[in-house]
Structure formats: C-alpha cells, structure tokens
Design a protein around this motif. Structure first.
Motif, PDB file in Angstrom:
ATOM      1  N   ALA A   1      -5.426  -0.755   0.259  1.00 58.74           N
ATOM      2  CA  ALA A   1      -6.107   0.536   0.110  1.00 58.74           C
ATOM      3  C   ALA A   1      -5.332   1.673   0.778  1.00 58.74           C
ATOM      4  N   GLU A   2      -4.517   1.333   1.774  1.00 55.85           N
ATOM      5  CA  GLU A   2      -3.802   2.377   2.520  1.00 55.85           C
ATOM      6  C   GLU A   2      -2.466   2.759   1.882  1.00 55.85           C
ATOM      7  N   VAL A   3      -1.996   1.951   0.940  1.00 53.24           N
ATOM      8  CA  VAL A   3      -0.643   2.130   0.397  1.00 53.24           C
ATOM      9  C   VAL A   3      -0.380   3.527  -0.183  1.00 53.24           C
ATOM     10  N   PRO A   4      -1.222   4.048  -1.122  1.00 56.46           N
ATOM     11  CA  PRO A   4      -0.886   5.341  -1.728  1.00 56.46           C
ATOM     12  C   PRO A   4      -0.734   6.475  -0.714  1.00 56.46           C
ATOM     13  N   ALA A   5      -1.653   6.543   0.268  1.00 59.16           N
ATOM     14  CA  ALA A   5      -1.593   7.630   1.261  1.00 59.16           C
ATOM     15  C   ALA A   5      -0.332   7.519   2.126  1.00 59.16           C
ATOM     16  N   VAL A   6       0.009   6.296   2.513  1.00 61.49           N
ATOM     17  CA  VAL A   6       1.198   6.112   3.371  1.00 61.49           C
ATOM     18  C   VAL A   6       2.469   6.464   2.586  1.00 61.49           C
TER      19      VAL A   6
ATOM     20  N   SER B   1      -0.063   0.715  -6.044  1.00 63.39           N
ATOM     21  CA  SER B   1      -1.316   0.891  -5.306  1.00 63.39           C
ATOM     22  C   SER B   1      -1.622  -0.309  -4.407  1.00 63.39           C
ATOM     23  N   CYS B   2      -0.678  -1.281  -4.332  1.00 59.89           N
ATOM     24  CA  CYS B   2      -0.917  -2.412  -3.433  1.00 59.89           C
ATOM     25  C   CYS B   2       0.415  -2.932  -2.896  1.00 59.89           C
ATOM     26  N   VAL B   3       0.333  -3.732  -1.832  1.00 62.23           N
ATOM     27  CA  VAL B   3       1.531  -4.205  -1.140  1.00 62.23           C
ATOM     28  C   VAL B   3       2.380  -5.100  -2.041  1.00 62.23           C
ATOM     29  N   ALA B   4       1.739  -5.971  -2.818  1.00 65.37           N
ATOM     30  CA  ALA B   4       2.495  -6.909  -3.670  1.00 65.37           C
ATOM     31  C   ALA B   4       3.356  -6.162  -4.693  1.00 65.37           C
ATOM     32  N   THR B   5       2.785  -5.125  -5.335  1.00 69.86           N
ATOM     33  CA  THR B   5       3.551  -4.331  -6.318  1.00 69.86           C
ATOM     34  C   THR B   5       4.688  -3.605  -5.622  1.00 69.86           C
ATOM     35  N   LEU B   6       4.410  -3.113  -4.413  1.00 69.39           N
ATOM     36  CA  LEU B   6       5.444  -2.425  -3.645  1.00 69.39           C
ATOM     37  C   LEU B   6       6.599  -3.384  -3.354  1.00 69.39           C
ATOM     38  N   GLN B   7       6.269  -4.622  -2.935  1.00 65.85           N
ATOM     39  CA  GLN B   7       7.324  -5.598  -2.643  1.00 65.85           C
ATOM     40  C   GLN B   7       8.116  -5.959  -3.901  1.00 65.85           C
ATOM     41  N   ASP B   8       7.430  -6.040  -5.040  1.00 70.99           N
ATOM     42  CA  ASP B   8       8.147  -6.310  -6.301  1.00 70.99           C
ATOM     43  C   ASP B   8       9.155  -5.198  -6.585  1.00 70.99           C
TER      44      ASP B   8
ATOM     45  N   ARG C   1       5.340  -1.235   8.310  1.00 76.20           N
ATOM     46  CA  ARG C   1       3.960  -1.725   8.165  1.00 76.20           C
ATOM     47  C   ARG C   1       3.541  -1.809   6.699  1.00 76.20           C
ATOM     48  N   LEU C   2       4.182  -1.015   5.850  1.00 78.55           N
ATOM     49  CA  LEU C   2       3.950  -1.134   4.400  1.00 78.55           C
ATOM     50  C   LEU C   2       4.496  -2.466   3.907  1.00 78.55           C
ATOM     51  N   ASN C   3       5.597  -2.891   4.537  1.00 78.07           N
ATOM     52  CA  ASN C   3       6.267  -4.110   4.089  1.00 78.07           C
ATOM     53  C   ASN C   3       5.815  -5.327   4.910  1.00 78.07           C
TER      54      ASN C   3
END
Length: 389
Positions: free
Chosen positions: A14-19, A65-72, A150-152
């Motif tokens: 939930a925090e990903v987009p704002a960060v 919008s989530c950590v998994a997509t960011l890591q991909d 912290r995002l990662n």
C-alpha cells in the motif's frame, strides 16, 4: 494503527506508490541517477537531464503498485548490471530450498549492496520469493537511500546507537521482527554473519548475532529456537573484489596508525564501486539449513563457519595470492594453482592479479594479498578438521 515494527520494517504494498512519487522528486536521488546514466554530461547538463530522467521514471513505474511488481521491474536492471560487471554467476544448493518455507539466510559479508543482491538473484531465478534484507542504519544517511532500500524489502538494523539500553531495545526489536517474519509472515530473511564487511577476507560468524536471534524468545531453549528458524549458511564468493584496493588501504592505515576514520561519502563510494566494478566470476552456495541442536552460540558459530568457509568457491587468484603469502601454513598442504586449473584460465588470472598488485602501493600490497589468501587457509583448515573428526 502503528505496528510495533514500523520503525524498521520494509514498506508494504500500500505504501509503494507514495514512496515512489517521493523518490522521483528527490533531487539527491535524481542527481545520483543522472551521474550514473550520463557520467560525462551530468556536470554541465545535470539541470537539463534531471527533469527528463524524473519524467521517464514516472512513466516507466506508473503501473507499479506493489513490491513484487517493483522487483520484477528492477530485476531487468539487476540482470544488466550483473552482466556488465561479472563473468557470470553460478550457484549451488539452491535446489534444496522449498517453496512455502521461510529461511534465515546467514551469509558472509564482502560487499554492501551486492551480497544480498546476488542471494536475491539466486532465489528469484529459482522461482522463490526473495528474502527481506537486513541493512545497517549507518548506510542510510540520505532519506532516498532508506526509501529505496525499504521498497526493496530491506529492514533497518540500528547500529549507530551508543547507549547500552537503546542498543538492547533495538536488538530486542530486531530479534522479534526476524522471528515474526519467518514464523508468522512466512517471509525469508537475509542477514550478514557479522557487522561490517570482512575486509581481510576472514569470514567469521559473530556470536552476538546468533544470540540476538534468541533474545525475543528467552523462555525457550536456544537450540530449539534456532532449529525453528531454518538457519541456512550462505557462502558468497567473488573472484575479484572491486573494493580490494580501498580495503587494503584501510587495513594498512589501521595497522600503522591504530585507527581509521572514514571520509564523508566513503560508504556511498564503496556502494557505487561494489555495484559497477568488475568482479570476475561470482558463486553463491547455499548450505543445508542447520538441523542439529546447538546448546550455545559458540558451538553454533563454529558450525556456521565450517559451512560458510567450506562452501566458499576458491578461484585461481586465491591460490596465486596464497602462494605469495608470508603467513601461508605448509601443514595445510595447499596445492599450487597449476595443479587445479587449466593453463588458459590460470594465465588470465595471473594477468589480472598482476594488474591489481601493480595498482596497489607497495606498502599496502601485503593487505591485498591477505584478502585473497585468507579464504584458502580457512577452507583447507576446515578440510583438515573434518578429516580429524
């Protein structure tokens, strides 16, 4: 509601987009990226490039919008960096890790960012969820670094506290978080076997870290707590260390003056060199999780050391350094590099090793040799001990 781990835990989905939005408007973050992408033009044209980079980032990460997509998304850049800075990454033991099981990866520590990145890489490519990563707050001096880590999936280890009571409380919280992550969240953890990198190449487990795992469950036997955490020793071996010259310099200054003070921005420089510098081949070895019951930290530390030192992959350069080392131990019967490696592989290593020696001031060279020779001694000592046992 404030969770008890909010001060140290990684960001959740939930925090990903704002960060991300905060990161992409952080001047210091954009400055570093601009220098990384356009080293020559960054000085004169930085003002022009920064808004362009920010716009591109917002566009590229728009749907995240989530950590998994960011890591991909980030994985593509990690793979690129690994391709550019290594001659290939291999791993062993990863096949014994099971989906649906959380592990406590305890690894030797040579590089600030790349150690956990390579473990992540191995786990990610094996199709398993990546671990949460312990990172010292001494490396998070800039807010954007903290956000990025912290995002990662990184969580914070408060190392810079000085008061005894504060330190104790921080360790207690850390212990509770690690246990909660593995037992309740079912999420793996990566943590280094000791604070700070092993600059002399001597990988040893600090029993204080093992003690910390138990701190939040004092009413249970130490051995049982460890058995329930799936403690998995991991050996990370670099053929060449991009920071070896800086480490040799630091060891030399420590040995001759008795202390060493880091210059401002030195950690940032180590991080950048560690990520982009040439590493040769890299090997990651996962030992089997510790199943035995160890009554105390000292015995467990010995076992973890045995696994990490024994699982370390020795490259030709290690044997070349060992052959030059004044502290080499003849009783260990270490074979010469010629006996173990093909001629062309050895010739390439000799050339690279000579290049590194030549780049190192003469008085600092023994400390360069030490870094590459120590893992050889350590592994052959483990071999001798296992023959005796």
């Amino acid at each position: 509601m404030m969770g008890e781990f909010d001060a140290i835990r990684p960001y959740d989905d939930a925090e990903v987009p704002a960060v991300l939005a905060r990161l992409f408007s952080d001047p210091a973050f954009l400055d570093i990226l601009t220098h990384f992408r356009f080293p020559r033009a960054a000085g004169a044209f930085g003002w022009l490039l920064k808004p362009l980079i920010a716009r591109r980032l917002r566009k590229e990460f728009a749907g995240v919008s989530c950590v998994a997509t960011l890591q991909d998304k980030v994985e593509y850049y990690v793979d690129q960096t690994i391709d550019r800075a290594t001659d290939g990454v291999t791993y062993s033991g990863v096949e014994q890790l099971k989906a649906g099981t959380a592990y406590l990866f305890l690894a030797n520590h040579r590089d600030i960012v790349m150690d956990p990145a390579f473990v992540n890489y191995a786990v990610y490519h094996a199709g398993l969820p990546t671990p949460r990563i312990a990172i010292g707050d001494n490396l998070l001096q800039k807010p954007f670094v903290s956000d990025m880590m912290r995002l990662n999936k990184s969580f914070i280890v408060h190392r810079s506290l000085t008061g005894r009571r504060e330190k104790l409380a921080a360790y207690q919280l850390l212990s509770a978080y690690i246990n909660h992550s593995i037992r309740t969240d079912g999420a793996s953890i990566w943590i280094a076997q000791a604070e700070g990198r092993a600059k002399d190449g001597d990988d040893r487990t600090d029993s204080a870290i093992l003690k910390m795992f138990h701190m939040s469950r004092k009413d249970e036997p130490f051995g049982a707590v460890i058995q329930g955490l799936n403690l998995t020793p991991v050996s990370i071996s670099y053929e060449y260390d991009p920071c070896d010259q800086a480490k040799a310099r630091e060891l030399y200054i420590r040995a001759t003056t008795g202390s060493y003070t880091k210059a401002p921005g030195e950690d940032d420089k180590s991080i950048a060199t560690g990520i982009t510098g040439y590493k040769g081949r890299v090997h990651i070895h996962f030992a089997a999780p510790v199943r035995e019951f160890f009554a105390d930290t000292k015995l467990l530390a010995q076992e973890v050391d045995r696994q990490i030192l024994g699982g370390y992959r020795l490259f030709p350069v290690h044997y070349l350094a060992y052959a030059m080392w004044q502290d080499a131990d003849p009783a260990l019967a270490v074979p010469p590099a010629e006996k173990l490696f093909q001629a062309d592989e050895l010739a390439k290593a000799k050339q690279e090793w000579q290049r590194r020696l030549d780049a190192c001031p003469v008085e600092q060279q023994p400390y360069l040799v030490l870094q590459y020779a120590t893992p050889v001694r350590n592994q052959y000592q483990v071999k001798v001990q296992s023959q005796v046992a």
